[in-house]
Scaffold this active site. Structure first.
Site, PDB file in Angstrom:
ATOM      1  N   ASP A 173       0.687  -1.275   0.025  1.00 26.45           N
ATOM      2  CA  ASP A 173      -0.048  -0.015   0.029  1.00 26.45           C
ATOM      3  C   ASP A 173       0.716   1.202   0.067  1.00 26.45           C
ATOM      4  O   ASP A 173       2.078   1.438   0.270  1.00 26.45           O
ATOM      5  CB  ASP A 173      -1.033   0.096   1.221  1.00 26.45           C
ATOM      6  CG  ASP A 173      -0.195  -0.190   2.438  1.00 26.45           C
ATOM      7  OD1 ASP A 173       0.952  -0.333   2.602  1.00 26.45           O
ATOM      8  OD2 ASP A 173      -1.069  -0.182   3.645  1.00 26.45           O
ATOM      9  N   ASN A 186      -8.096  -1.455  13.755  1.00 26.76           N
ATOM     10  CA  ASN A 186      -9.459  -1.399  13.696  1.00 26.76           C
ATOM     11  C   ASN A 186      -9.499  -2.937  12.767  1.00 26.76           C
ATOM     12  O   ASN A 186     -10.369  -3.055  12.160  1.00 26.76           O
ATOM     13  CB  ASN A 186      -9.909  -0.331  12.902  1.00 26.76           C
ATOM     14  CG  ASN A 186      -9.410  -0.096  11.550  1.00 26.76           C
ATOM     15  OD1 ASN A 186      -8.340  -0.820  11.194  1.00 26.76           O
ATOM     16  ND2 ASN A 186      -9.682   0.920  10.923  1.00 26.76           N
ATOM     17  N   HIS A 227      -7.809  -3.448  10.410  1.00 32.87           N
ATOM     18  CA  HIS A 227      -7.465  -3.381   8.715  1.00 32.87           C
ATOM     19  C   HIS A 227      -6.208  -3.840   8.092  1.00 32.87           C
ATOM     20  O   HIS A 227      -5.469  -4.227   9.101  1.00 32.87           O
ATOM     21  CB  HIS A 227      -7.368  -1.779   8.256  1.00 32.87           C
ATOM     22  CG  HIS A 227      -6.122  -1.094   8.584  1.00 32.87           C
ATOM     23  ND1 HIS A 227      -6.292  -0.007   8.900  1.00 32.87           N
ATOM     24  CD2 HIS A 227      -4.910  -1.380   8.668  1.00 32.87           C
ATOM     25  CE1 HIS A 227      -5.063   0.638   9.174  1.00 32.87           C
ATOM     26  NE2 HIS A 227      -4.053  -0.252   9.110  1.00 32.87           N
ATOM     27  N   GLU A 273      -9.981  -1.068   4.911  1.00 33.15           N
ATOM     28  CA  GLU A 273     -10.534  -0.583   5.906  1.00 33.15           C
ATOM     29  C   GLU A 273     -11.716  -1.500   6.204  1.00 33.15           C
ATOM     30  O   GLU A 273     -12.293  -2.108   5.389  1.00 33.15           O
ATOM     31  CB  GLU A 273     -11.232   1.065   5.887  1.00 33.15           C
ATOM     32  CG  GLU A 273      -9.718   1.924   5.936  1.00 33.15           C
ATOM     33  CD  GLU A 273      -8.941   2.199   7.166  1.00 33.15           C
ATOM     34  OE1 GLU A 273      -9.031   1.219   8.012  1.00 33.15           O
ATOM     35  OE2 GLU A 273      -8.435   3.144   6.985  1.00 33.15           O
TER      36      GLU A 273
END
Ligand code: GLP
Length: 263
Positions: free
Chosen positions: A67, A137, A139, A144
């Site tokens: 990413d 979270n 991810h 996401e």
């Protein structure tokens, strides 16, 4: 899935580096997927050390990045490209033509840039081993919560919690809003996954990803769909797992599985 629980992050990083070194020795033209973030930093340092002290040869290895943040200037020290150069690429004998790092400011339209990246991975025969981290979270990459389990490389809007985490390296106002990321479908096509998580702050996300229901709400739970996934944890990150004792007993399978998984 094989869950390996080490006493410390240091031990986890060293073991992960040793697995990658074994994979490279077995297949000198390994196609290796890289993740950025604090978690794998020590792993990369270990790989650099192995290159220097044990002649680990990267000359035929091909590197792909997972990413990248969008909108940073090309010389920004906060880009993941800069991160990979700083922690790995500039210290090993990788052939620069084997370096495929996502660009957060592509010249072409972003959708076609992402399609070209997918095509590039395919043309080189796919990724053999993908290193992954995990966000608090859940991810993975910049997929996401809510990301399709079949998603491909694309532009992704960062969640508020991810942006808060990124604020530790950016001024609040300068935290990017968008990123480009391999999709969960892309990641799942890698032949072997190596997900690292260290520290108590990752324990909840790890427990949900490893033992919770498969769900787009916890993108990292997509590793449950993968037949060759290794989850490398320290004691703290493993703290909320229910089946720790089982994973400890199962860890000895690694020596049996390695030749097959990294073949
Ligand atoms: C970042 C990256 C991920 C990384 C994760 C964890 O936002 N997009 O690729 O794995 O969050 O980062 P860290 O290792 O710094 O906790």
């Amino acid at each position: 899935m094989l869950v390996l629980i080490k006493e410390t992050a240091e031990e986890g990083s060293r073991t992960a580096a040793s697995l990658i070194a074994q994979a490279i020795r077995k297949n000198p033209a390994l196609r290796l997927g890289l993740a950025a973030g604090r978690t794998p930093t020590e792993l990369y340092q270990n790989l650099v050390n192995l290159h220097r002290s044990a002649h680990l040869d990267f000359s035929r290895v091909r590197l792909f990045s997972l990413d990248e943040l969008i909108g940073l200037s090309s010389d920004s020290p906060n880009s993941y490209r800069a991160f990979f150069h700083q922690h790995l690429v500039d210290h090993i004998n990788v052939d620069r033509t084997h370096l495929h790092l996502l660009n957060g400011q592509p010249k072409e339209e972003i959708a076609s840039y992402c399609a070209c990246y997918e095509q590039l991975i395919r043309e080189h025969g796919g990724i053999d081993l993908q290193i992954l981290g995990i966000g608090r979270n859940g991810h993975v990459g910049f997929n996401e919560p809510g990301a399709s389990l079949n998603s491909r490389t694309r532009i992704s809007l960062l969640s508020a919690s991810t942006r808060r985490n990124l604020a530790r390296v950016f001024d609040q106002a300068a935290v990017p809003e968008w990123a480009v990321t391999m999709g969960l479908g892309t990641i799942r096509e890698a032949r072997t996954l190596l997900l690292l998580a260290f520290g108590e702050q990752k324990a909840e996300a790890v427990a949900k990803a490893v033992e919770g229901p498969l769900s787009a709400s916890i993108p990292a739970s997509c590793i449950q769909l993968h037949s060759k996934a290794i989850v490398m944890l320290d004691r703290e990150a493993a703290g909320l797992l229910r089946n720790q004792e089982y994973y400890q007993r199962e860890a000895s399978r690694l020596t049996v599985l390695l030749p097959e998984w990294f073949g």
